[in-house]
Design an enzyme around this catalytic site. Structure first.
Site, mmCIF file in Angstrom:
data_model
loop_
_atom_site.group_PDB
_atom_site.id
_atom_site.type_symbol
_atom_site.label_atom_id
_atom_site.label_comp_id
_atom_site.label_asym_id
_atom_site.label_seq_id
_atom_site.Cartn_x
_atom_site.Cartn_y
_atom_site.Cartn_z
ATOM 1 N N GLU A 12 -6.483 11.167 29.359
ATOM 2 C CA GLU A 12 -6.589 9.713 29.538
ATOM 3 C C GLU A 12 -7.917 9.211 29.003
ATOM 4 O O GLU A 12 -8.006 8.142 28.406
ATOM 5 C CB GLU A 12 -6.467 9.364 31.024
ATOM 6 N N ASP A 59 -7.909 15.036 33.262
ATOM 7 C CA ASP A 59 -9.106 15.248 32.432
ATOM 8 C C ASP A 59 -10.279 14.432 32.965
ATOM 9 O O ASP A 59 -10.101 13.505 33.750
ATOM 10 C CB ASP A 59 -8.824 14.835 30.980
HETATM 11 ZN ZN LIG Z 1 -9.817 7.487 35.137
#
Ligand SMILES: [Zn+2]
Length: 410
Positions: A175, A80
């Site tokens: 994340e 992401d």
């Molecule tokens: Zn990162």
């Protein structure tokens, strides 16, 4: 295919994370990239390629012949990109053999990279610099890490003379919104340790992060019609303002600290006369110091509640812990990363992370996980950049790491 070619392909897929989504992955683009990666890994020759029901991709670089009994190590990157910046229609530009002049990004000429404001960039004159086009982020955070891992896996498989044990690979979603470790199945991953490739310039190695808690301090007042409030209204907003004003400013605050100093940081308010909640981040490299920060915040809040006649509600929640507490018990994990960096001709640059990473969480879930450089610069920004040379050095470092763990030495 080169690591740069891989990187240029991955960044064109929009994988911007979305904090308001409760699904996992939070956005469908992340799965699009995961499927592309699964296909690539399978074609390269990795085994056990699987995307689980939460969108985590795992796969195995099989051990070389005779190395089946060696410890299994892991490589981790996130697919992401930051929710803070547009990640759709990324148009990567390669500035080949950059001559050091200003890099003006064509879709917004006010976005300019200058060697004079960026020492890391100035150090890369002659390199092939990669930027976005001025209106989006680039996504080197963390597609540089993803590309480095895929290319390192490809090189290991095409060079069976490099002896190594099984290497597990995980590409994780979300994340950037703090959920990357949430559904990471450490048992299924089955590695003794792992390395995230999610760091900055060549040579960077991070094995120390903040320990972090978040507090919610709620002042409960009493609301009534303000025209007839004399002697009865108790304004929780004013109590909260007084409390915030008393928090330390010239020390223990993000604006006044760096390096190894921690802070207390009010970052969000939910306000009404009746109830006002202030969310406060507590951060320190020493976990025990969080208790002192909490005690300070509580004593300031109690004093204000007494003075203002408000009632107090306090919640404290643990966020993550300094991964060094775990990594100090497994010194070989960090030592091999240092040695791999040296073997590719770089000097390890070791800095504490003034934040957390998925590695902080994974380390406490039983998977000691320091962070290695992947060539990310100016992350979460329109001025994000990387270079072909940084990507190649990240690949070389991972190959050396595999070789070190494959040497069988203790
Ligand atoms: Zn990162």
């Amino acid at each position: 295919m080169s690591v740069l070619d891989r990187f240029l392909r991955y960044v064109t897929i929009d994988t911007r994370a979305d904090e308001s989504s409760s699904s996992c992955p939070s956005t469908p683009g992340q799965l699009v990239l995961q499927r592309l990666l699964a296909q690539e890994l399978g074609a390269i020759g990795l085994t056990d390629v699987l995307i689980d029901e939460h969108g985590y991709l795992m796969a195995t670089v099989p051990p070389t012949r005779g190395a089946e009994g060696l410890p299994v190590i892991g490589l981790v990157a996130h697919v992401d990109t930051s929710p803070e910046m547009d990640g759709a229609n990324v148009k990567p530009i390669v500035h080949r053999a950059w001559d050091g002049s200003d890099i003006v990004l064509p879709d917004d000429p006010s976005a300019v990279l200058r060697a004079t404001d960026d020492a890391a960039l100035a150090a890369q004159i002659g390199h092939d610099i990669v930027t976005a086009s001025g209106t989006t982020l680039l996504g080197a955070d963390d597609k540089a890490g993803v590309a480095a891992i895929v290319e390192a896996a490809a090189q290991l498989i095409s060079h069976p003379e490099i002896r190594h044990g099984a290497i597990r690979i995980a590409f994780t979603p979300d994340e950037e919104i703090g959920r990357g470790a949430d559904r990471f199945d450490v048992t299924r991953f089955g590695a003794v340790c792992a390395y995230t490739l999610d760091g900055g310039g060549a040579g960077e190695l991070e094995f120390e992060s903040f320990s972090a808690d978040v507090m919610r301090i709620t002042f409960v007042g009493f609301n009534t019609h303000p025209g007839y409030a004399r002697g009865t209204m108790v304004n929780a907003i004013k109590a909260a303002a007084r409390f915030i004003d008393r928090l330390p400013a010239d020390r223990l605050s993000p604006e006044s600290t760096a390096g190894h100093d921690g802070y207390v940081h009010p970052y969000q308010i939910d306000a009404s006369v009746d109830r006002t909640s202030v969310r406060v981040l507590l951060r320190d490299f020493v976990t025990a110091a969080l208790r002192e920060q909490q005690a300070l915040v509580e004593s300031l809040a109690h004093a204000v509640a007494r003075e203002t006649g408000t009632r107090l509600e306090i919640e404290v929640r643990e966020q993550y812990r300094n991964m060094r507490e775990v990594l100090d018990q497994h010194p070989v994990v960090v030592e091999r990363a240092r040695e791999a960096i040296r073997r590719v001709g770089l000097t390890p640059i070791e800095k504490p992370i003034r934040g957390g990473t998925d590695g902080s969480r994974l380390s406490f879930m039983g998977l000691p996980t320091p962070n290695l450089f992947a060539g990310e610069h100016n992350f979460h920004s329109r001025l994000e950049w990387t270079s072909r040379q940084d990507l190649e050095r990240a690949v070389a470092t991972v190959v050396e790491l595999a070789r070190l763990w494959g040497s069988g030495a203790a």
